[in-house]
Design a protein around this motif. Structure first.
Motif, PDB file in Angstrom:
ATOM      1  N   VAL A   1       4.572  -1.749  21.791  1.00 38.59           N
ATOM      2  CA  VAL A   1       4.576  -3.144  21.316  1.00 38.59           C
ATOM      3  C   VAL A   1       4.830  -3.106  19.814  1.00 38.59           C
ATOM      4  O   VAL A   1       3.926  -2.789  19.034  1.00 38.59           O
ATOM      5  CB  VAL A   1       3.238  -3.842  21.623  1.00 38.59           C
ATOM      6  N   PRO A   2       6.040  -3.395  19.377  1.00 37.94           N
ATOM      7  CA  PRO A   2       6.381  -3.178  17.958  1.00 37.94           C
ATOM      8  C   PRO A   2       5.527  -3.953  16.978  1.00 37.94           C
ATOM      9  O   PRO A   2       5.179  -3.451  15.908  1.00 37.94           O
ATOM     10  CB  PRO A   2       7.850  -3.614  17.878  1.00 37.94           C
ATOM     11  N   ASP A   3       5.178  -5.209  17.324  1.00 35.19           N
ATOM     12  CA  ASP A   3       4.443  -6.018  16.354  1.00 35.19           C
ATOM     13  C   ASP A   3       2.940  -5.853  16.462  1.00 35.19           C
ATOM     14  O   ASP A   3       2.173  -6.657  15.921  1.00 35.19           O
ATOM     15  CB  ASP A   3       4.842  -7.494  16.455  1.00 35.19           C
ATOM     16  N   ALA A   4       2.492  -4.789  17.126  1.00 34.95           N
ATOM     17  CA  ALA A   4       1.050  -4.503  17.169  1.00 34.95           C
ATOM     18  C   ALA A   4       0.545  -3.959  15.844  1.00 34.95           C
ATOM     19  O   ALA A   4      -0.661  -3.870  15.631  1.00 34.95           O
ATOM     20  CB  ALA A   4       0.743  -3.523  18.296  1.00 34.95           C
ATOM     21  N   GLY A   5       1.434  -3.562  14.988  1.00 34.78           N
ATOM     22  CA  GLY A   5       1.046  -3.058  13.674  1.00 34.78           C
ATOM     23  C   GLY A   5       2.212  -3.143  12.721  1.00 34.78           C
ATOM     24  O   GLY A   5       3.379  -3.193  13.145  1.00 34.78           O
ATOM     25  N   HIS A   6       1.915  -3.166  11.432  1.00 31.01           N
ATOM     26  CA  HIS A   6       2.953  -3.254  10.408  1.00 31.01           C
ATOM     27  C   HIS A   6       2.610  -2.360   9.235  1.00 31.01           C
ATOM     28  O   HIS A   6       1.458  -1.973   9.035  1.00 31.01           O
ATOM     29  CB  HIS A   6       3.103  -4.702   9.911  1.00 31.01           C
ATOM     30  N   ALA A   7       3.629  -2.022   8.472  1.00 26.61           N
ATOM     31  CA  ALA A   7       3.455  -1.298   7.217  1.00 26.61           C
ATOM     32  C   ALA A   7       4.343  -1.946   6.177  1.00 26.61           C
ATOM     33  O   ALA A   7       5.383  -2.536   6.497  1.00 26.61           O
ATOM     34  CB  ALA A   7       3.814   0.182   7.375  1.00 26.61           C
ATOM     35  N   VAL A   8       3.938  -1.831   4.921  1.00 27.84           N
ATOM     36  CA  VAL A   8       4.739  -2.341   3.806  1.00 27.84           C
ATOM     37  C   VAL A   8       5.299  -1.153   3.035  1.00 27.84           C
ATOM     38  O   VAL A   8       4.580  -0.184   2.769  1.00 27.84           O
ATOM     39  CB  VAL A   8       3.902  -3.227   2.865  1.00 27.84           C
ATOM     40  N   GLY A   9       6.569  -1.221   2.726  1.00 24.12           N
ATOM     41  CA  GLY A   9       7.203  -0.220   1.872  1.00 24.12           C
ATOM     42  C   GLY A   9       7.641  -0.863   0.571  1.00 24.12           C
ATOM     43  O   GLY A   9       8.254  -1.943   0.589  1.00 24.12           O
ATOM     44  N   VAL A  10       7.316  -0.243  -0.552  1.00 21.92           N
ATOM     45  CA  VAL A  10       7.660  -0.782  -1.872  1.00 21.92           C
ATOM     46  C   VAL A  10       8.479   0.252  -2.634  1.00 21.92           C
ATOM     47  O   VAL A  10       8.049   1.397  -2.792  1.00 21.92           O
ATOM     48  CB  VAL A  10       6.399  -1.135  -2.688  1.00 21.92           C
TER      49      VAL A  10
ATOM     50  N   LEU B   1      -5.330  -3.348  -3.539  1.00 16.36           N
ATOM     51  CA  LEU B   1      -4.854  -3.853  -2.259  1.00 16.36           C
ATOM     52  C   LEU B   1      -5.888  -3.734  -1.153  1.00 16.36           C
ATOM     53  O   LEU B   1      -5.838  -4.470  -0.171  1.00 16.36           O
ATOM     54  CB  LEU B   1      -3.573  -3.121  -1.846  1.00 16.36           C
ATOM     55  N   GLY B   2      -6.792  -2.752  -1.269  1.00 18.86           N
ATOM     56  CA  GLY B   2      -7.813  -2.586  -0.241  1.00 18.86           C
ATOM     57  C   GLY B   2      -7.294  -1.994   1.047  1.00 18.86           C
ATOM     58  O   GLY B   2      -7.924  -2.136   2.103  1.00 18.86           O
ATOM     59  N   VAL B   3      -6.150  -1.346   1.008  1.00 18.90           N
ATOM     60  CA  VAL B   3      -5.590  -0.683   2.186  1.00 18.90           C
ATOM     61  C   VAL B   3      -5.133   0.711   1.764  1.00 18.90           C
ATOM     62  O   VAL B   3      -4.963   0.989   0.574  1.00 18.90           O
ATOM     63  CB  VAL B   3      -4.396  -1.470   2.776  1.00 18.90           C
ATOM     64  N   PRO B   4      -4.918   1.618   2.720  1.00 21.85           N
ATOM     65  CA  PRO B   4      -4.403   2.940   2.362  1.00 21.85           C
ATOM     66  C   PRO B   4      -3.055   2.838   1.664  1.00 21.85           C
ATOM     67  O   PRO B   4      -2.198   2.037   2.044  1.00 21.85           O
ATOM     68  CB  PRO B   4      -4.263   3.645   3.719  1.00 21.85           C
ATOM     69  N   VAL B   5      -2.868   3.642   0.627  1.00 24.42           N
ATOM     70  CA  VAL B   5      -1.619   3.669  -0.139  1.00 24.42           C
ATOM     71  C   VAL B   5      -1.118   5.113  -0.184  1.00 24.42           C
ATOM     72  O   VAL B   5      -1.896   6.042  -0.393  1.00 24.42           O
ATOM     73  CB  VAL B   5      -1.832   3.134  -1.570  1.00 24.42           C
TER      74      VAL B   5
ATOM     75  N   GLY C   1       1.465 -10.910  13.519  1.00 27.91           N
ATOM     76  CA  GLY C   1       0.284 -10.358  14.154  1.00 27.91           C
ATOM     77  C   GLY C   1       0.309  -8.849  14.025  1.00 27.91           C
ATOM     78  O   GLY C   1       1.305  -8.243  13.669  1.00 27.91           O
ATOM     79  N   GLY C   2      -0.799  -8.210  14.340  1.00 28.20           N
ATOM     80  CA  GLY C   2      -0.857  -6.751  14.275  1.00 28.20           C
ATOM     81  C   GLY C   2      -1.393  -6.266  12.952  1.00 28.20           C
ATOM     82  O   GLY C   2      -1.168  -6.868  11.905  1.00 28.20           O
ATOM     83  N   ALA C   3      -2.114  -5.166  12.989  1.00 30.40           N
ATOM     84  CA  ALA C   3      -2.803  -4.674  11.800  1.00 30.40           C
ATOM     85  C   ALA C   3      -1.834  -4.210  10.730  1.00 30.40           C
ATOM     86  O   ALA C   3      -0.795  -3.635  11.027  1.00 30.40           O
ATOM     87  CB  ALA C   3      -3.726  -3.523  12.190  1.00 30.40           C
ATOM     88  N   LEU C   4      -2.188  -4.452   9.480  1.00 35.39           N
ATOM     89  CA  LEU C   4      -1.485  -3.836   8.365  1.00 35.39           C
ATOM     90  C   LEU C   4      -2.061  -2.440   8.189  1.00 35.39           C
ATOM     91  O   LEU C   4      -3.239  -2.270   7.868  1.00 35.39           O
ATOM     92  CB  LEU C   4      -1.665  -4.652   7.089  1.00 35.39           C
ATOM     93  N   LEU C   5      -1.236  -1.420   8.400  1.00 30.67           N
ATOM     94  CA  LEU C   5      -1.719  -0.042   8.394  1.00 30.67           C
ATOM     95  C   LEU C   5      -1.795   0.552   7.006  1.00 30.67           C
ATOM     96  O   LEU C   5      -2.535   1.507   6.781  1.00 30.67           O
ATOM     97  CB  LEU C   5      -0.800   0.819   9.264  1.00 30.67           C
ATOM     98  N   GLY C   6      -1.044   0.017   6.071  1.00 28.02           N
ATOM     99  CA  GLY C   6      -1.071   0.555   4.724  1.00 28.02           C
ATOM    100  C   GLY C   6       0.210   0.217   3.988  1.00 28.02           C
ATOM    101  O   GLY C   6       1.094  -0.477   4.510  1.00 28.02           O
ATOM    102  N   VAL C   7       0.306   0.727   2.765  1.00 28.33           N
ATOM    103  CA  VAL C   7       1.446   0.456   1.892  1.00 28.33           C
ATOM    104  C   VAL C   7       1.976   1.772   1.348  1.00 28.33           C
ATOM    105  O   VAL C   7       1.215   2.590   0.818  1.00 28.33           O
ATOM    106  CB  VAL C   7       1.029  -0.463   0.721  1.00 28.33           C
ATOM    107  N   GLY C   8       3.270   2.003   1.494  1.00 32.28           N
ATOM    108  CA  GLY C   8       3.933   3.143   0.877  1.00 32.28           C
ATOM    109  C   GLY C   8       4.642   2.684  -0.383  1.00 32.28           C
ATOM    110  O   GLY C   8       5.387   1.700  -0.350  1.00 32.28           O
ATOM    111  N   VAL C   9       4.398   3.362  -1.490  1.00 28.07           N
ATOM    112  CA  VAL C   9       5.000   2.998  -2.772  1.00 28.07           C
ATOM    113  C   VAL C   9       5.768   4.201  -3.299  1.00 28.07           C
ATOM    114  O   VAL C   9       5.210   5.298  -3.421  1.00 28.07           O
ATOM    115  CB  VAL C   9       3.925   2.573  -3.799  1.00 28.07           C
TER     116      VAL C   9
END
Length: 451
Positions: A87-96, A275-279, A232-240
C-alpha cells in the motif's frame, strides 16, 4: 530449514530477534512486485522463510495497513492463490536537497513516487538559523500544501502559464486526533484516511530508521508521532542532502566547498530537534546514486553531478560507496592541471574549477572535455560499468556533455584496448537528488543498508 545469513539480500531467518528484518524482506518484494502483487507462496520461495512465517508477517503487514490483497492468480493445482501488494500511501518520507542557491523538497510514498514538491531560493551561506528555518518551512509546506508534484522534466509547479513556481507559505499543520489531513483548496485533493497500524504510527515491530518518531514543534502546529502526509500514512523521516564534504554517519558537516563556515555543524541533530522526526544527512551525489540504484540501475556506476559544483556518487557492486570516513565522491577536487585556476576548496587546477570556468565563459564543449577527463580517470581507477550525468548545468544542454564525455571515454578505450564505458543522462531531472534523499529514509524500511 532456513539458514542464518550475513545481512545481505537472501534467505530470511525465523528468529524473533530478526522479525523486523524478515518483514523488511517481504516489504521489498511487495514493493518490487508493483500493482500485480505477489503470492504468499512466492514470498516464501524468494525469501527462504517458511510459509507459516510468511503468513504471520503478511497478516501483521495487512493489520498495519502496509499490505493489501491485489486479487487472485490461477495456480497449477488447487484453488487460486491470493496475491498481495504494497500500500504505497501507508507511509511517506520527505527528501530535501540543499543546493548553494536553491532548496527543493519532495514528499514521496513508500514506492518512492513523488506526491508533492516545493522549490524556493536559498543562500547556503546565509547562516545556520536561516537555512534551518528554510528547511523547516519547506518540510511543513510539502506536508500540508495541496499542490501536486512537478513533472520530472522540470516543468513548473502549479498551473501557471508563465512557468513560475506556484509557491506560497505552507498552512498550519492540522492536528486531528485520527491522524488525518483534510483536503485543501490549493490543488487536487488526495483522499485522506486514518493513520494505519498502531496509534504511534510505528512501522512493523515498532522499528524505524533512526528511532521512533518524536513530538517536534513546527510553525503553525505540531508534527506528531507518526504524523501523516496529505495522503495519510506515517511520516517516516526526512532525508537532507547537500554538497560535501560531510560526515554521513554522524550527520555533521565539514568544510562545505565555498562555505567553510559550516565546518563542524551538527546538521542532523539540529534538524531532528526542530522537526521531531528521524533525520538522515548525506551528500547530494550519494543520494542521487542511491535513488538510481533503487530504481533498478545495476552493477557499478558513477553519477556525475554538475550544477553549482561538481561531485560524484559511486555505486560499487550495487551499493553506494561512501568510504571509510564517508568522504568518497569528492570527484570535483581531483587536480588535473598543476598551478591551474584557484578552486573554492583551496586547491588549484581542480576539475570543478576548470569545468565551471569553461561553463562561465560559454564554452560548453571545453567543459564537457574537462568533465570527460575526470570521468576517464574514474573509469581507470574503479573499472565501473557506466557513467551517468546529471545536475542543472548538464540538463540545460545534455547533448554537448554526452557527446564530449563520451568522446574522451571512447579515446581512452582505444588506447587501452578495453570496451567503451557508456555515458547516459541520468533519469529523474531536477528532482533526482531530492528523491534520492527520501530514499535514505525509506531504505531501512525495505532492508536496504545503503540508507
Amino acid at each position: 530449514m532456513n539458514r542464518a545469513n550475513d545481512g545481505t539480500a537472501g534467505p530470511g531467518v525465523n528468529l524473533l530477534a530478526l522479525r523486523s528484518h524478515n518483514a523488511a524482506l517481504v516489504l521489498e518484494l511487495l514493493r518490487t512486485a508493483g500493482d500485480e502483487g505477489i503470492s504468499r507462496l512466492e514470498l516464501a520461495e524468494r525469501t527462504g522463510l517458511t510459509p507459516q512465517a510468511v503468513s504471520k508477517i503478511t497478516a501483521r503487514l495487512r493489520e498495519d495497513g502496509l499490505a493489501a490483497e491485489a486479487g487472485r492468480r490461477a495456480s497449477t493445482g488447487g484453488k487460486p492463490r491470493t496475491v498481495l501488494r504494497l500500500v504505497p500511501d501507508a507511509g511517506h518520507a520527505v527528501g530535501v536537497h540543499l543546493d548553494r542557491d536553491e532548496l527543493r523538497a519532495v514528499l514521496v510514498d513508500l514506492r518512492g513516487a513523488v506526491v508533492r514538491e516545493r522549490r524556493t531560493a536559498l543562500d547556503l551561506g546565509a547562516g545556520a538559523e536561516a537555512v534551518l528555518g528554510a528547511v523547516t518551512e519547506a518540510v511543513t509546506g510539502v506536508l500540508t500544501d495541496g499542490r501536486t508534484a512537478e513533472p520530472p522534466d522540470g516543468a513548473a509547479l502549479g498551473s501557471g502559464r508563465d512557468g513560475r513556481l506556484a509557491g506560497g507559505r505552507g498552512r498550519a499543520l492540522p492536528g486531528g486526533r485520527d491522524g488525518t489531513l483534510p483536503g485543501g483548496p490549493d490543488g487536487p485533493d488526495v483522499q485522506s484516511r486514518a493513520l494505519p497500524g498502531s496509534p504511534d504510527g510505528k512501522l512493523p515491530d515498532g522499528k524505524l530508521p533512526g528511532g521512533t518518531l518524536g513530538d517536534g514543534k513546527l510553525p503553525g502546529g505540531t508534527l506528531r508521532s507518526g504524523a501523516p502526509g496529505r495522503g495519510g500514512g506515517a511520516l517516516l523521516g526526512v532525508g537532507v542532502v547537500l554538497p560535501g564534504p560531510l560526515d554521513h554517519a554522524r550527520g555533521v558537516l565539514h568544510r562545505v566547498t565555498g562555505f567553510p563556515e559550516w565546518d563542524g555543524f551538527p546538521l542532523r541533530e539540529a534538524l531532528a530537534g526542530r522537526l521531531g522526526v528521524p533525520v538522515v544527512v548525506d551528500k547530494d551525489t550519494n543520494a542521487a546514486a542511491l535513488g538510481l540504484a533503487v530504481e533498478g540501475e545495476a552493477g557499478s556506476f558513477a553519477y556525475l553531478h554538475l550544477g553549482t559544483g561538481l561531485g560524484a556518487g559511486l555505486v560499487i557492486g550495487g551499493r553506494v560507496h561512501r568510504g571509510a570516513r564517508t568522504g568518497a565522491g569528492e570527484f570535483g577536487h581531483q587536480v588535473i592541471q598543476l598551478d591551474g585556476p584557484p578552486c573554492g576548496c583551496g586547491d588549484r587546477g581542480c576539475v570543478e574549477a576548470l569545468c565551471l570556468g569553461a561553463v562561465a565563459r560559454g564554452d560548453v564543449e571545453e567543459a564537457a572535455r574537462v568533465l570527460g577527463a575526470g570521468a576517464a580517470n574514474l573509469v581507470g581507477l574503479l573499472d565501473i560499468d557506466l557513467v551517468l550525468l546529471g545536475g542543472r548545468t548538464v540538463t540545460s544542454a545534455p547533448e554537448p556533455f554526452l557527446r564530449g564525455v563520451g568522446a574522451v571515454l571512447a579515446e581512452r578505450a582505444r588506447r587501452t584496448g578495453q570496451g567503451v564505458v557508456p555515458v547516459r543522462l541520468a533519469p529523474g531531472g531536477g528532482r533526482a537528488v531530492a528523491v534520492g534523499a527520501a530514499q535514505l529514509v525509506l531504505g531501512p524500511v525495505f532492508g536496504r543498508r545503503d540508507g
